[in-house]
Scaffold this motif. Sequence first.
Motif, PDB file in Angstrom:
ATOM      1  N   GLU A  95       0.184  -1.104   0.394  1.00 23.73           N
ATOM      2  CA  GLU A  95      -0.095  -0.134  -0.148  1.00 23.73           C
ATOM      3  C   GLU A  95       0.689   0.823   0.193  1.00 23.73           C
ATOM      4  N   GLN A  96       1.826   0.695   0.601  1.00 19.82           N
ATOM      5  CA  GLN A  96       2.846   2.411   1.209  1.00 19.82           C
ATOM      6  C   GLN A  96       3.465   2.620  -0.843  1.00 19.82           C
ATOM      7  N   LEU A  97       3.977   1.611  -1.513  1.00 20.36           N
ATOM      8  CA  LEU A  97       4.591   1.449  -2.584  1.00 20.36           C
ATOM      9  C   LEU A  97       4.268   2.068  -3.725  1.00 20.36           C
ATOM     10  N   GLU A  98       2.282   1.711  -3.155  1.00 20.70           N
ATOM     11  CA  GLU A  98       1.952   2.248  -4.407  1.00 20.70           C
ATOM     12  C   GLU A  98       1.596   3.559  -4.411  1.00 20.70           C
ATOM     13  N   ARG A  99       1.068   4.231  -3.211  1.00 22.10           N
ATOM     14  CA  ARG A  99       1.024   5.643  -2.763  1.00 22.10           C
ATOM     15  C   ARG A  99       2.478   6.443  -3.470  1.00 22.10           C
ATOM     16  N   TRP A 100       3.578   5.588  -3.008  1.00 19.60           N
ATOM     17  CA  TRP A 100       4.710   6.661  -3.662  1.00 19.60           C
ATOM     18  C   TRP A 100       4.834   5.771  -5.271  1.00 19.60           C
ATOM     19  N   ILE A 101       4.009   5.064  -6.486  1.00 19.93           N
ATOM     20  CA  ILE A 101       3.562   4.920  -7.361  1.00 19.93           C
ATOM     21  C   ILE A 101       3.392   6.553  -7.849  1.00 19.93           C
ATOM     22  N   ALA A 102       1.941   6.440  -6.659  1.00 21.46           N
ATOM     23  CA  ALA A 102       1.308   8.314  -7.441  1.00 21.46           C
ATOM     24  C   ALA A 102       2.511   9.231  -7.469  1.00 21.46           C
ATOM     25  N   ARG A 103       2.610   8.781  -6.132  1.00 19.78           N
ATOM     26  CA  ARG A 103       3.423  10.328  -5.709  1.00 19.78           C
ATOM     27  C   ARG A 103       4.520  10.552  -6.906  1.00 19.78           C
ATOM     28  N   ALA A 104       5.148   9.561  -7.224  1.00 17.50           N
ATOM     29  CA  ALA A 104       6.129   9.805  -8.513  1.00 17.50           C
ATOM     30  C   ALA A 104       5.619  10.152  -9.216  1.00 17.50           C
ATOM     31  N   ALA A 105       4.290  10.067  -9.443  1.00 17.95           N
ATOM     32  CA  ALA A 105       3.736  10.276 -10.924  1.00 17.95           C
ATOM     33  C   ALA A 105       3.965  12.288 -11.266  1.00 17.95           C
ATOM     34  N   VAL A 106       3.853  12.613 -10.105  1.00 19.38           N
ATOM     35  CA  VAL A 106       4.285  14.099  -9.456  1.00 19.38           C
ATOM     36  C   VAL A 106       5.229  15.117  -8.710  1.00 19.38           C
ATOM     37  N   ALA A 107       5.706  13.928  -8.456  1.00 20.38           N
ATOM     38  CA  ALA A 107       6.557  15.083  -7.696  1.00 20.38           C
ATOM     39  C   ALA A 107       8.246  15.029  -8.292  1.00 20.38           C
ATOM     40  N   GLY A 108       8.556  16.276  -7.494  1.00 19.72           N
ATOM     41  CA  GLY A 108       9.407  16.728  -8.289  1.00 19.72           C
ATOM     42  C   GLY A 108      10.731  16.090  -7.748  1.00 19.72           C
ATOM     43  N   THR A 109      10.601  15.548  -6.219  1.00 15.16           N
ATOM     44  CA  THR A 109      12.249  15.414  -5.558  1.00 15.16           C
ATOM     45  C   THR A 109      11.475  14.616  -5.261  1.00 15.16           C
ATOM     46  N   LEU A 110      13.197  13.371  -4.054  1.00 11.77           N
ATOM     47  CA  LEU A 110      12.793  12.499  -3.790  1.00 11.77           C
ATOM     48  C   LEU A 110      12.024  13.231  -2.417  1.00 11.77           C
ATOM     49  N   GLU A 111      12.108  14.055  -2.050  1.00 12.58           N
ATOM     50  CA  GLU A 111      11.276  14.403  -0.498  1.00 12.58           C
ATOM     51  C   GLU A 111      10.002  14.822  -0.860  1.00 12.58           C
ATOM     52  N   GLU A 112       9.667  15.206  -1.410  1.00  6.10           N
ATOM     53  CA  GLU A 112       8.242  14.944  -1.614  1.00  6.10           C
ATOM     54  C   GLU A 112       7.721  13.797  -2.393  1.00  6.10           C
ATOM     55  N   LEU A 113       8.276  12.870  -2.624  1.00  4.42           N
ATOM     56  CA  LEU A 113       8.375  11.308  -2.669  1.00  4.42           C
ATOM     57  C   LEU A 113       7.568  10.589  -0.708  1.00  4.42           C
ATOM     58  N   PHE A 114       9.149  11.098  -0.421  1.00  4.22           N
ATOM     59  CA  PHE A 114       8.935  10.207   0.466  1.00  4.22           C
ATOM     60  C   PHE A 114       8.289  10.879   2.058  1.00  4.22           C
ATOM     61  N   GLU A 115       6.976  11.863   1.698  1.00  9.35           N
ATOM     62  CA  GLU A 115       6.424  12.497   2.641  1.00  9.35           C
ATOM     63  C   GLU A 115       6.200  11.464   3.679  1.00  9.35           C
ATOM     64  N   THR A 116       5.539  10.178   3.764  1.00  8.27           N
ATOM     65  CA  THR A 116       4.517   9.293   4.343  1.00  8.27           C
ATOM     66  C   THR A 116       6.096   8.402   4.817  1.00  8.27           C
ATOM     67  N   PRO A 117       7.333   7.942   5.430  1.00  8.44           N
ATOM     68  CA  PRO A 117       7.998   6.738   6.093  1.00  8.44           C
ATOM     69  C   PRO A 117       7.098   5.399   5.496  1.00  8.44           C
ATOM     70  N   CYS A 118       7.313   4.331   4.861  1.00  6.99           N
ATOM     71  CA  CYS A 118       7.337   3.162   4.974  1.00  6.99           C
ATOM     72  C   CYS A 118       6.927   2.615   5.681  1.00  6.99           C
ATOM     73  N   GLY A 119       5.851   1.939   6.437  1.00  4.83           N
ATOM     74  CA  GLY A 119       5.679   0.925   7.215  1.00  4.83           C
ATOM     75  C   GLY A 119       4.872   1.923   8.130  1.00  4.83           C
TER      76      GLY A 119
END
Length: 91
Positions: A67-91
Amino acid sequence: MTSTDWPVYTPWAREHYGRGHEEGLTEGKAEGKAEEAARSVLLVLAARGVHVTDEARGRIESCADVEQLERWIARAAVAGTLEELFETPCG
């Protein structure tokens, strides 16, 4: 006694062997889904030209929470930086 193709003959042994086999299959499928989702995150980031550090790659690849990875997939489509991708930690 019923003949089998494997050396587990008692009803108790067959039940527990089957249960362990099914649990192993389920676990393997979950791991496969997580690996595929992690690859998807990395592919989307690469397609968008977002540089992924070794540390970030490790974090993505080690995440087992689909589920976290799927959230990251969606964010990866719009995130400009890794920080934006990792707004919520895994687990």
